[in-house]
Design a protein around this motif. Sequence first.
Motif, PDB file in Angstrom:
ATOM      1  N   TYR A 143     -15.993 -37.817 -25.367  1.00 45.46           N
ATOM      2  CA  TYR A 143     -16.079 -36.403 -25.465  1.00 45.46           C
ATOM      3  C   TYR A 143     -14.680 -36.122 -26.204  1.00 45.46           C
ATOM      4  O   TYR A 143     -14.825 -35.187 -27.156  1.00 45.46           O
ATOM      5  CB  TYR A 143     -16.062 -35.844 -24.003  1.00 45.46           C
ATOM      6  N   ALA A 144     -13.579 -36.712 -25.939  1.00 44.14           N
ATOM      7  CA  ALA A 144     -12.325 -36.411 -26.507  1.00 44.14           C
ATOM      8  C   ALA A 144     -12.365 -36.789 -28.143  1.00 44.14           C
ATOM      9  O   ALA A 144     -12.017 -35.726 -29.039  1.00 44.14           O
ATOM     10  CB  ALA A 144     -11.054 -37.305 -26.029  1.00 44.14           C
ATOM     11  N   CYS A 145     -13.011 -37.635 -28.483  1.00 42.35           N
ATOM     12  CA  CYS A 145     -13.247 -38.046 -29.757  1.00 42.35           C
ATOM     13  C   CYS A 145     -14.180 -37.053 -30.496  1.00 42.35           C
ATOM     14  O   CYS A 145     -13.957 -36.857 -31.713  1.00 42.35           O
ATOM     15  CB  CYS A 145     -13.458 -39.604 -30.073  1.00 42.35           C
ATOM     16  N   SER A 146     -15.373 -36.761 -29.678  1.00 44.28           N
ATOM     17  CA  SER A 146     -16.014 -35.713 -30.485  1.00 44.28           C
ATOM     18  C   SER A 146     -15.541 -34.614 -30.586  1.00 44.28           C
ATOM     19  O   SER A 146     -15.841 -33.703 -31.591  1.00 44.28           O
ATOM     20  CB  SER A 146     -17.481 -35.899 -29.717  1.00 44.28           C
ATOM     21  N   TYR A 147     -14.844 -33.936 -29.597  1.00 41.70           N
ATOM     22  CA  TYR A 147     -14.170 -32.573 -29.880  1.00 41.70           C
ATOM     23  C   TYR A 147     -13.118 -32.770 -30.960  1.00 41.70           C
ATOM     24  O   TYR A 147     -12.896 -31.659 -31.495  1.00 41.70           O
ATOM     25  CB  TYR A 147     -13.433 -32.333 -28.532  1.00 41.70           C
ATOM     26  N   SER A 148     -12.499 -33.848 -31.501  1.00 43.23           N
ATOM     27  CA  SER A 148     -11.702 -33.932 -32.478  1.00 43.23           C
ATOM     28  C   SER A 148     -12.223 -33.731 -33.556  1.00 43.23           C
ATOM     29  O   SER A 148     -11.903 -32.987 -34.652  1.00 43.23           O
ATOM     30  CB  SER A 148     -10.887 -35.232 -32.337  1.00 43.23           C
ATOM     31  N   GLU A 149     -13.470 -34.467 -33.720  1.00 40.95           N
ATOM     32  CA  GLU A 149     -14.322 -34.185 -34.799  1.00 40.95           C
ATOM     33  C   GLU A 149     -15.133 -32.780 -35.090  1.00 40.95           C
ATOM     34  O   GLU A 149     -14.776 -32.186 -36.223  1.00 40.95           O
ATOM     35  CB  GLU A 149     -15.512 -35.514 -34.710  1.00 40.95           C
ATOM     36  N   VAL A 150     -15.647 -32.132 -34.132  1.00 39.19           N
ATOM     37  CA  VAL A 150     -16.364 -30.982 -34.111  1.00 39.19           C
ATOM     38  C   VAL A 150     -15.769 -29.696 -34.138  1.00 39.19           C
ATOM     39  O   VAL A 150     -15.808 -28.752 -34.484  1.00 39.19           O
ATOM     40  CB  VAL A 150     -17.835 -30.935 -33.402  1.00 39.19           C
ATOM     41  N   TYR A 151     -14.651 -29.921 -33.078  1.00 42.40           N
ATOM     42  CA  TYR A 151     -13.745 -28.624 -33.134  1.00 42.40           C
ATOM     43  C   TYR A 151     -12.458 -28.669 -33.612  1.00 42.40           C
ATOM     44  O   TYR A 151     -11.471 -27.798 -33.457  1.00 42.40           O
ATOM     45  CB  TYR A 151     -13.512 -28.309 -31.512  1.00 42.40           C
ATOM     46  N   ASP A 152     -12.132 -29.819 -34.418  1.00 42.62           N
ATOM     47  CA  ASP A 152     -10.899 -29.933 -34.955  1.00 42.62           C
ATOM     48  C   ASP A 152      -9.576 -29.884 -34.123  1.00 42.62           C
ATOM     49  O   ASP A 152      -8.553 -29.632 -34.426  1.00 42.62           O
ATOM     50  CB  ASP A 152     -10.519 -28.865 -36.183  1.00 42.62           C
TER      51      ASP A 152
END
Length: 328
Positions: A164-173
């Motif tokens: 989740y942390a890495c995906s938030y970094s990707e999709v929410y900058d």
Amino acid sequence: MRILVTGGAGFIGGHLAERFVIDGHDVVVLDNFDPFYDTRIKAHTVERCRERAAGGDGSYRLVEGDVRDADVVAELVEEVDYVYHQAAQAGVRPSVEDPRKYDDVNVDGTLNVLDAARDTGIERVVLASSSSVYGKPRYLPYDEDHPTTPVSPYGASKLAAERYACSYSEVYDLPAVALRYFTVYGPRMRPNMAISNFVSRCLDAESPVVYGDGTQTRDFTYVEDVVEANVTLLAEDAADGEAVNVGSTDNIEIRTLAEEIRDQLAPDLTLEYEERHDADADHTHADISKANDLIGYEPTTTIREGVWKFTEWYRNDRDWYEPLVLNS
């Protein structure tokens, strides 16, 4: 800097909070004082941090609350520049008995932190992950490309949280980094860990107890090295969006570790063996080349040096810490 440390009265979180206060930062700690282990250890950590704040330029504030409370998390995240998310339900073996609590705390609690952070101008979220995400080794040492097939609910919950942390970094900058810790040890660690038990029993002239045949290996990482990796992320953005190993590269057989502690403290004792738990990993060993490349991470404490440091601390703080080890 204004820094929120969730789980900041715990072992690693407490060391981080103390370091940040010493460095002159304004620290807010969120901790629910879950009695997974004796909360008197957390009380000592809080008192130590308050003493550090009183004698320096940093400030320290404790908020007793839970990462599962989205409103509390959002309110605190709004106040700070960085979030060090250390709060988690720990323990591989207990996760087998109560997997839903691990999902509630480690996954939903992390989502509360991430949701709060993406709605602010937060500089970075640093998430505590675990080597338990790897599961059974296909090869060693583990690098970050190793398959992640956790064998315990605890490992599964930590993997979900870091994804989740890495995906938030990707999709929410959202600048976010997941640090995969490898068996961290040191002063004020959980009293039911192998090293604390070996040291305690030897100092009391009781045989160290090894679970299984002792041929399991661990990459034990001294807490000061873990703190340095975290501190680096106040200024370094190269690891944003990544999961990164934080280990020592210095793995050792559990049996050998017990023997070396025994030989130092009580050489006449023999080892005792008890049945191991199926959820326990056979081996852990970290490849830290990615952490070195991205954030310049270089552990400086070998297992033998770290055990000596812990033993010296144990002797000095034995009066309050040892009873907690014996009762764990």
